[in-house]
Design a protein around this motif. Structure first.
Motif: not given
Ligand code: NDP
Length: 243
Positions: A168-197
Motif C-alpha cells: 500500500s502507500g506509494w509502493w502499492g500504486r506501482a512497482r518502482h514508483i520512485n523511478y517515476l518521481g525521479d523521471w518527473i524531476i528530470s523533466w523539470a531540469w531539462c525544461l529550464l533550458c527551453g526548446f531551442d536545442d
C-alpha cells in the motif's frame, strides 16, 4: 568488469562503495553547477532565473541525497551490484560531469522563461520530488523499523525469505514508483533550458533508458529471490513504474 565482483569492498571499516555512491559525484556536480552560474554572471552581469533554479533544484537533489545517505543502504547499488566499472566510473565521473549538462548549457546559451513557464516547472519539480522522496523514505523507514509510526499504517505481505514487501502507500500504486518521481524531476531540469536545442534533453532520454533497464534488472532479481511470493506481489501491485 561492468557490475564488479566485490559487493562491499572495504579498507578497515571504510566502505569504499558506500562512500563513492553519493559524496564525490554529488558534491562535484553541485560545485560545477555553481561554477557555471558564476560563468554566466561574468558573461551577462546577472544570473538568469533558469540558471538560478537549476542550481537550486539540483543542489537540493544532491543535498537531500547526502542528507538521507543511509537510505541508499536499501537500494540496488548497495545490496546487489558489485563495485565495478558502472558504479566507480558512474559515480565519480559520469554523474559530476554529465549531470551538470543543463547548467553548462545555460551558461553558454541563456534562456529567458515566462512567468507561466517558471511556475509550471516549479510545480513539476515539487510533484516529482514528493513522489521520489515519499516512496524512497517509505521503503527505507519500513525496512529499518516496521513499527515506525510514520509507516506503521502500511500494508505488506511476508515472503518465505522473511522479507516483507509493501503493498500500500506509494509502493502499492506501482512497482518502482520512485523511478517515476525521479523521471518527473528530470523533466523539470531539462525544461529550464527551453526548446531551442535538443542537447539538454539528453538527460531525460538517457534517464528513461537507465530507469527502464534498471526496473527490468530489479524485477528479475526480485523474481529469483522471492519466487512465487513475487508473483503474488505482482498480482496485487500490477503496474510497473507508472500507475
Ligand atoms: P530501489 O530503491 O527501487 O530498491 C529496489 C529494491 O527494493 C528491490 O530490489 C527490493 O529489495 C526492494 N523492494 C522492491 N519492492 C519492494 C516493496 N514493495 N516493499 C519493500 N521493498 C521492496 O532501488 P534503486 O537503487 O534502483 O533506486 C533508488 C533510488 O535511486 C530511486 O529513486 C532511483 O530513481 C534513484 N536512482 C537515481 C539514479 C541517477 O542517476 N540519478 C541512478 C539510479 C537510481 P529487497 O531484496 O531488499 O526486497
Amino acid at each position: 568488469f561492468m557490475i564488479g565482483r566485490e559487493l562491499n569492498p572495504r579498507i578497515g571499516s571504510f566502505d569504499i562503495k558506500y562512500f563513492v555512491e553519493l559524496r564525490p559525484g554529488l558534491i562535484g556536480w553541485t560545485i560545477i553547477n555553481i561554477a557555471m552560474a558564476i560563468k554566466q554572471y561574468h558573461e551577462l552581469g546577472y544570473v538568469t532565473i533558469g540558471m538560478f533554479l537549476i542550481v537550486i533544484f539540483q543542489g537540493w537533489y544532491c543535498f537531500d541525497a547526502v542528507y538521507n545517505e543511509p537510505a541508499v543502504l536499501t537500494t540496488m547499488d548497495i545490496t546487489t551490484d558489485g563495485f565495478g566499472w558502472m558504479l566507480s566510473f558512474g559515480n565519480l565521473t559520469w554523474v559530476a560531469f554529465l549531470y551538470a549538462l543543463q547548467a553548462r548549457y545555460l551558461a553558454l546559451h541563456p534562456v529567458h522563461l515566462s512567468q507561466f513557464q517558471i511556475v509550471s516547472i516549479i510545480c513539476l519539480q515539487a510533484v516529482g520530488y514528493s513522489i521520489f522522496r515519499g516512496a524512497n523514505n517509505e521503503k527505507n523507514f519500513f525496512r529499518n523499523n516496521p513499527e515506525d509510526p510514520k509507516i506503521k499504517h502500511l500494508k505488506f505481505i511476508t515472503t518465505e525469505t522473511g522479507s516483507r514487501l509493501i503493498i500500500s502507500g506509494w509502493w502499492g500504486r506501482a512497482r518502482h514508483i520512485n523511478y517515476l518521481g525521479d523521471w518527473i524531476i528530470s523533466w523539470a531540469w531539462c525544461l529550464l533550458c527551453g526548446f531551442d536545442d535538443v542537447l539538454p534533453y539528453f538527460y531525460v532520454i538517457y534517464f528513461a533508458v537507465l530507469l527502464i533497464h534498471r526496473e527490468f534488472r530489479d524485477e528479475e532479481k526480485c523474481k529469483n529471490k522471492y519466487k512465487k511470493d513475487w508473483d503474488r506481489y505482482c498480482e496485487i501491485v500490477k503496474w510497473r513504474i507508472i500507475p
